[in-house]
Scaffold this motif. Structure first.
Motif, PDB file in Angstrom:
ATOM      1  N   LEU A  98       0.853  -1.184   0.000  1.00 32.38           N
ATOM      2  CA  LEU A  98       0.000   0.000   0.000  1.00 32.38           C
ATOM      3  C   LEU A  98       0.890   1.236   0.000  1.00 32.38           C
ATOM      4  CD1 LEU A  98      -2.785  -0.968   2.549  1.00 32.38           C
ATOM      5  CD2 LEU A  98      -3.003  -0.760   0.073  1.00 32.38           C
ATOM      6  N   GLY A  99       0.525   2.209  -0.823  1.00 24.01           N
ATOM      7  CA  GLY A  99       1.283   3.447  -0.886  1.00 24.01           C
ATOM      8  C   GLY A  99       0.876   4.416   0.219  1.00 24.01           C
ATOM      9  N   TYR A 100       1.763   5.343   0.514  1.00 21.04           N
ATOM     10  CA  TYR A 100       1.507   6.374   1.522  1.00 21.04           C
ATOM     11  C   TYR A 100       1.652   7.744   0.868  1.00 21.04           C
ATOM     12  CZ  TYR A 100       1.833   2.902   5.264  1.00 21.04           C
ATOM     13  OH  TYR A 100       1.619   1.836   6.084  1.00 21.04           O
ATOM     14  N   ARG A 101       0.781   8.671   1.241  1.00 15.12           N
ATOM     15  CA  ARG A 101       0.885  10.031   0.703  1.00 15.12           C
ATOM     16  C   ARG A 101       1.348  10.976   1.807  1.00 15.12           C
ATOM     17  NH1 ARG A 101      -3.287  13.331   2.086  1.00 15.12           N
ATOM     18  NH2 ARG A 101      -5.067  12.324   3.047  1.00 15.12           N
ATOM     19  N   TRP A 102       2.049  12.024   1.398  1.00 16.04           N
ATOM     20  CA  TRP A 102       2.570  13.013   2.345  1.00 16.04           C
ATOM     21  C   TRP A 102       1.541  14.107   2.527  1.00 16.04           C
ATOM     22  CZ3 TRP A 102       6.024  13.396   5.942  1.00 16.04           C
ATOM     23  CH2 TRP A 102       6.420  14.642   6.412  1.00 16.04           C
ATOM     24  N   ASN A 103       1.183  14.395   3.785  1.00 18.24           N
ATOM     25  CA  ASN A 103       0.249  15.471   4.088  1.00 18.24           C
ATOM     26  C   ASN A 103       0.892  16.392   5.117  1.00 18.24           C
ATOM     27  OD1 ASN A 103      -1.823  17.198   4.702  1.00 18.24           O
ATOM     28  ND2 ASN A 103      -3.296  15.610   5.244  1.00 18.24           N
ATOM     29  N   PRO A 104       1.504  17.497   4.653  1.00 21.85           N
ATOM     30  CA  PRO A 104       2.191  18.398   5.583  1.00 21.85           C
ATOM     31  C   PRO A 104       1.254  19.108   6.557  1.00 21.85           C
ATOM     32  CG  PRO A 104       2.116  19.356   3.390  1.00 21.85           C
ATOM     33  CD  PRO A 104       1.563  17.972   3.281  1.00 21.85           C
ATOM     34  N   GLN A 134      -1.505   6.461   5.047  1.00 14.88           N
ATOM     35  CA  GLN A 134      -1.703   5.297   4.189  1.00 14.88           C
ATOM     36  C   GLN A 134      -2.878   5.503   3.236  1.00 14.88           C
ATOM     37  OE1 GLN A 134      -2.490   1.680   6.355  1.00 14.88           O
ATOM     38  NE2 GLN A 134      -2.100   0.405   4.591  1.00 14.88           N
ATOM     39  N   SER A 135      -2.694   5.046   1.986  1.00 15.72           N
ATOM     40  CA  SER A 135      -3.770   5.096   1.000  1.00 15.72           C
ATOM     41  C   SER A 135      -4.268   3.674   0.753  1.00 15.72           C
ATOM     42  CB  SER A 135      -3.268   5.707  -0.306  1.00 15.72           C
ATOM     43  OG  SER A 135      -2.470   4.777  -1.003  1.00 15.72           O
ATOM     44  N   ASP A 142       6.693   4.785  -0.198  1.00 22.86           N
ATOM     45  CA  ASP A 142       6.781   3.581   0.621  1.00 22.86           C
ATOM     46  C   ASP A 142       6.673   4.001   2.088  1.00 22.86           C
ATOM     47  OD1 ASP A 142       7.264   1.129   1.733  1.00 22.86           O
ATOM     48  OD2 ASP A 142       9.211   0.832   0.777  1.00 22.86           O
ATOM     49  N   GLY A 143       5.870   3.285   2.863  1.00 20.72           N
ATOM     50  CA  GLY A 143       5.693   3.619   4.272  1.00 20.72           C
ATOM     51  C   GLY A 143       6.640   2.869   5.178  1.00 20.72           C
ATOM     52  N   ASP A 144       7.430   1.904   4.633  1.00 21.50           N
ATOM     53  CA  ASP A 144       8.376   1.146   5.448  1.00 21.50           C
ATOM     54  C   ASP A 144       9.652   1.949   5.655  1.00 21.50           C
ATOM     55  OD1 ASP A 144       6.590  -0.918   5.451  1.00 21.50           O
ATOM     56  OD2 ASP A 144       7.609  -2.069   3.896  1.00 21.50           O
ATOM     57  N   GLY A 145      10.370   1.625   6.719  1.00 21.34           N
ATOM     58  CA  GLY A 145      11.642   2.304   6.977  1.00 21.34           C
ATOM     59  C   GLY A 145      11.389   3.767   7.310  1.00 21.34           C
TER      60      GLY A 145
END
Length: 94
Positions: free
Chosen positions: A38-44, A53-54, A80-83
């Motif tokens: 699953l991809g992650y988006r950046w929300n400042p 997470q999306s 990527d949300g890992d690491g």
């Protein structure tokens, strides 16, 4: 001269076989790392965790198309949300 050929030919075949086996194992291990996630988006503007997470499945393998998700009228690039979250670019699954 005949003795040299009798020794050199089997050695050459042995080295070509070993090289092929090594190349195959390297290829298999590099494709294993590129799993669907699953991809992650950046929300400042988010409070606390800014890497959200999306529902979009993406891959870390470079397919040439960056993975995105549309939310309302805004398109977000996915990471990527890992690491270290939201640093590694994710790509569309082909």
């Amino acid at each position: 001269m005949k003795k040299v050929r009798q020794i050199a030919l089997p050695l050459a075949i042995l080295f070509v076989g070993a090289g092929s086996a090594y190349a195959t194992s390297v290829t298999k291990s590099s494709t294993k790392d590129a799993a669907e996630k699953l991809g992650y988006r950046w929300n400042p503007d988010a409070q606390g965790v800014k890497c959200i997470q999306s529902e979009e499945l993406c891959t870390t393998e470079n397919t040439g198309n960056i993975c995105t998700v549309v939310e309302g009228s805004t398109t977000h690039q996915l990471f990527d949300g890992d690491g270290i979250p939201c640093e590694q670019v994710m790509y569309r699954i082909q």
